[in-house]
Design a protein around this motif. Structure first.
Motif, PDB file in Angstrom:
ATOM      1  N   VAL A 152       0.848  -1.192   0.000  1.00  0.00           N
ATOM      2  CA  VAL A 152       0.000   0.000   0.000  1.00  0.00           C
ATOM      3  C   VAL A 152       0.883   1.241   0.000  1.00  0.00           C
ATOM      4  CG1 VAL A 152      -1.812   1.274   1.220  1.00  0.00           C
ATOM      5  CG2 VAL A 152      -1.800  -1.233   1.251  1.00  0.00           C
ATOM      6  N   PHE A 153       0.513   2.197  -0.850  1.00  0.00           N
ATOM      7  CA  PHE A 153       1.298   3.411  -1.014  1.00  0.00           C
ATOM      8  C   PHE A 153       0.543   4.621  -0.483  1.00  0.00           C
ATOM      9  CE2 PHE A 153       2.769   0.359  -4.024  1.00  0.00           C
ATOM     10  CZ  PHE A 153       4.142   0.530  -4.062  1.00  0.00           C
ATOM     11  N   ARG A 154       1.297   5.647  -0.170  1.00  0.00           N
ATOM     12  CA  ARG A 154       0.672   6.883   0.294  1.00  0.00           C
ATOM     13  C   ARG A 154      -0.137   7.501  -0.835  1.00  0.00           C
ATOM     14  NH1 ARG A 154       4.616  10.907   3.012  1.00  0.00           N
ATOM     15  NH2 ARG A 154       4.053   9.710   4.868  1.00  0.00           N
ATOM     16  N   SER A 155      -1.396   7.772  -0.562  1.00  0.00           N
ATOM     17  CA  SER A 155      -2.270   8.363  -1.570  1.00  0.00           C
ATOM     18  C   SER A 155      -2.006   9.853  -1.691  1.00  0.00           C
ATOM     19  CB  SER A 155      -3.738   8.134  -1.202  1.00  0.00           C
ATOM     20  OG  SER A 155      -4.027   6.771  -1.122  1.00  0.00           O
ATOM     21  N   THR A 156      -2.322  10.391  -2.858  1.00  0.00           N
ATOM     22  CA  THR A 156      -2.235  11.828  -3.055  1.00  0.00           C
ATOM     23  C   THR A 156      -3.259  12.513  -2.167  1.00  0.00           C
ATOM     24  OG1 THR A 156      -1.576  11.485  -5.336  1.00  0.00           O
ATOM     25  CG2 THR A 156      -2.381  13.680  -4.753  1.00  0.00           C
ATOM     26  N   LEU A 157      -2.825  13.536  -1.452  1.00  0.00           N
ATOM     27  CA  LEU A 157      -3.738  14.263  -0.590  1.00  0.00           C
ATOM     28  C   LEU A 157      -4.446  15.346  -1.384  1.00  0.00           C
ATOM     29  CD1 LEU A 157      -1.474  14.689   2.569  1.00  0.00           C
ATOM     30  CD2 LEU A 157      -3.226  12.967   2.158  1.00  0.00           C
ATOM     31  N   ALA A 158      -5.700  15.592  -1.042  1.00  0.00           N
ATOM     32  CA  ALA A 158      -6.443  16.660  -1.710  1.00  0.00           C
ATOM     33  C   ALA A 158      -5.790  18.009  -1.433  1.00  0.00           C
ATOM     34  CB  ALA A 158      -7.881  16.646  -1.219  1.00  0.00           C
ATOM     35  N   GLU A 159      -5.884  18.911  -2.388  1.00  0.00           N
ATOM     36  CA  GLU A 159      -5.303  20.231  -2.202  1.00  0.00           C
ATOM     37  C   GLU A 159      -6.012  20.967  -1.071  1.00  0.00           C
ATOM     38  OE1 GLU A 159      -5.163  22.451  -5.768  1.00  0.00           O
ATOM     39  OE2 GLU A 159      -3.990  20.964  -6.866  1.00  0.00           O
ATOM     40  N   TRP A 160      -5.215  21.691  -0.303  1.00  0.00           N
ATOM     41  CA  TRP A 160      -5.766  22.461   0.811  1.00  0.00           C
ATOM     42  C   TRP A 160      -6.473  23.685   0.256  1.00  0.00           C
ATOM     43  CZ3 TRP A 160      -6.623  21.602   5.736  1.00  0.00           C
ATOM     44  CH2 TRP A 160      -6.895  22.677   6.601  1.00  0.00           C
ATOM     45  N   VAL A 161      -7.750  23.820   0.575  1.00  0.00           N
ATOM     46  CA  VAL A 161      -8.526  24.919  -0.003  1.00  0.00           C
ATOM     47  C   VAL A 161      -8.718  26.077   0.961  1.00  0.00           C
ATOM     48  CG1 VAL A 161      -9.748  23.438  -1.618  1.00  0.00           C
ATOM     49  CG2 VAL A 161     -10.687  23.782   0.664  1.00  0.00           C
ATOM     50  N   GLY A 162      -8.262  25.936   2.191  1.00  0.00           N
ATOM     51  CA  GLY A 162      -8.338  27.049   3.122  1.00  0.00           C
ATOM     52  C   GLY A 162      -9.579  27.000   3.987  1.00  0.00           C
ATOM     53  N   VAL A 163      -9.471  27.634   5.144  1.00  0.00           N
ATOM     54  CA  VAL A 163     -10.587  27.724   6.084  1.00  0.00           C
ATOM     55  C   VAL A 163     -10.742  29.173   6.499  1.00  0.00           C
ATOM     56  CG1 VAL A 163     -11.433  27.047   8.361  1.00  0.00           C
ATOM     57  CG2 VAL A 163     -10.241  25.383   6.942  1.00  0.00           C
ATOM     58  N   ASN A 164     -11.951  29.705   6.410  1.00  0.00           N
ATOM     59  CA  ASN A 164     -12.208  31.067   6.849  1.00  0.00           C
ATOM     60  C   ASN A 164     -12.324  31.115   8.360  1.00  0.00           C
ATOM     61  OD1 ASN A 164     -12.325  32.026   4.178  1.00  0.00           O
ATOM     62  ND2 ASN A 164     -14.478  31.423   4.006  1.00  0.00           N
ATOM     63  N   SER A 165     -11.518  31.948   8.983  1.00  0.00           N
ATOM     64  CA  SER A 165     -11.562  32.066  10.436  1.00  0.00           C
ATOM     65  C   SER A 165     -12.278  33.363  10.827  1.00  0.00           C
ATOM     66  CB  SER A 165     -10.142  32.068  11.014  1.00  0.00           C
ATOM     67  OG  SER A 165      -9.395  33.145  10.480  1.00  0.00           O
ATOM     68  N   THR A 166     -12.820  33.369  12.030  1.00  0.00           N
ATOM     69  CA  THR A 166     -13.531  34.550  12.518  1.00  0.00           C
ATOM     70  C   THR A 166     -13.372  34.637  14.018  1.00  0.00           C
ATOM     71  OG1 THR A 166     -15.684  35.603  12.717  1.00  0.00           O
ATOM     72  CG2 THR A 166     -15.660  33.211  12.690  1.00  0.00           C
ATOM     73  N   ASN A 167     -13.418  35.858  14.516  1.00  0.00           N
ATOM     74  CA  ASN A 167     -13.348  36.092  15.953  1.00  0.00           C
ATOM     75  C   ASN A 167     -14.713  36.409  16.539  1.00  0.00           C
ATOM     76  OD1 ASN A 167     -10.533  35.731  16.127  1.00  0.00           O
ATOM     77  ND2 ASN A 167     -10.185  37.838  15.417  1.00  0.00           N
ATOM     78  N   GLU A 168     -15.740  36.280  15.723  1.00  0.00           N
ATOM     79  CA  GLU A 168     -17.086  36.628  16.162  1.00  0.00           C
ATOM     80  C   GLU A 168     -17.544  35.683  17.266  1.00  0.00           C
ATOM     81  OE1 GLU A 168     -21.609  37.086  14.306  1.00  0.00           O
ATOM     82  OE2 GLU A 168     -19.905  36.534  13.044  1.00  0.00           O
ATOM     83  N   SER A 169     -18.105  36.240  18.313  1.00  0.00           N
ATOM     84  CA  SER A 169     -18.586  35.442  19.436  1.00  0.00           C
ATOM     85  C   SER A 169     -20.095  35.282  19.348  1.00  0.00           C
ATOM     86  CB  SER A 169     -18.221  36.116  20.766  1.00  0.00           C
ATOM     87  OG  SER A 169     -16.816  36.206  20.913  1.00  0.00           O
ATOM     88  N   LYS A 170     -20.563  34.065  19.512  1.00  0.00           N
ATOM     89  CA  LYS A 170     -21.992  33.796  19.515  1.00  0.00           C
ATOM     90  C   LYS A 170     -22.315  32.881  20.694  1.00  0.00           C
ATOM     91  CE  LYS A 170     -22.790  34.198  14.525  1.00  0.00           C
ATOM     92  NZ  LYS A 170     -23.311  33.533  13.309  1.00  0.00           N
ATOM     93  N   PRO A 171     -23.458  33.136  21.340  1.00  0.00           N
ATOM     94  CA  PRO A 171     -23.826  32.257  22.459  1.00  0.00           C
ATOM     95  C   PRO A 171     -24.163  30.872  21.949  1.00  0.00           C
ATOM     96  CG  PRO A 171     -25.619  33.741  21.922  1.00  0.00           C
ATOM     97  CD  PRO A 171     -24.437  34.193  21.093  1.00  0.00           C
TER      98      PRO A 171
END
Length: 217
Positions: free
Chosen positions: A190-209
């Motif tokens: 078994v070989f290491r599979s190609t990993l999907a390209e990293w598409v990014g994650v949007n971060s936020t500092n907004e606080s919600k209850p």
């Protein structure tokens, strides 16, 4: 994105009034492992030798990363569930296994055969402690067993890679021998599979209850 499966169908006479006996079909898979077998075991293969080794020769056309192997253990005659083995890999030297690519002290696990009695031809994955870099060319993957009990690895009798690709070495012998058993031992690197390209994650500092339901949870 790194796997593909094709249904290959050949109809000899599509105008026949009995088309069900005029068609041959099989499924061709391209995935993260190599295999000589067709996925079904008709018999079992093993060594009755403590310290015995078996090695299956494969060829990678490009540099790649080996991470482990799928092995099918045939639940026939007896279950050697308490007989440990070590998954090993070697480079190729003059058509035989050469140096260990897995350090016997740093990159191995004592493993136990697992026999699926709930269904046939279910492979078990065994991973190396660390990935192994493989340069393009031949390499070997196989087992070093700890006792003189056969592990009963699946043996596909519909294909025959053993006579050209399977070698074994008995305890105390410094030489490898080619197997004369017809079939294909069911060990798949078994070989290491190609990993999907990293598409990014949007971060936020907004606080919600936060609301939990039901309460208490």
């Amino acid at each position: 994105v790194d796997t593909a499966s094709f249904d290959v169908v050949v109809a000899f006479n599509p105008t026949d009034i009995h088309p069900q006996n005029d068609t041959m079909r099989f499924q061709q898979k391209f995935t993260n492992y190599y295999a000589y077998d067709d996925g079904s075991a008709e018999r079992a293969y093993g060594l009755i030798d403590a310290g015995g080794k078996i090695a299956v020769r494969y060829n990678t056309p490009i540099d790649d990363t080996l991470i482990g192997a799928y092995i099918y253990f045939e639940p026939i005659q007896y279950l050697a569930t308490d007989q440990s083995f070590i998954l090993q890999a070697w480079n190729d030297v003059s058509g035989e296994p050469g140096s260990l690519l897995t350090s016997e002290f740093d990159n191995f696990n004592f493993s136990l055969p697992h026999y699926y009695e709930s269904g046939p031809n279910i492979f078990v994955y065994y991973g190396f402690t660390d990935p192994i870099f493989l340069p393009a060319g031949n390499f070997y993957i196989g087992t070093l067993q700890q006792s003189s009990v056969s592990l009963n690895i699946g043996l596909d009798k519909n294909t025959n890679a053993n006579n050209t690709q399977l070698l074994y070495q008995l305890q105390g012998s410094g030489s490898w021998s080619s197997s004369s058993i017809v079939g294909s031992v069911m060990i798949r690197p078994v070989f290491r599979s190609t990993l999907a390209e990293w598409v990014g994650v949007n971060s936020t500092n907004e606080s919600k209850p936060a609301t939990l339901f039901p309460n208490p949870v």
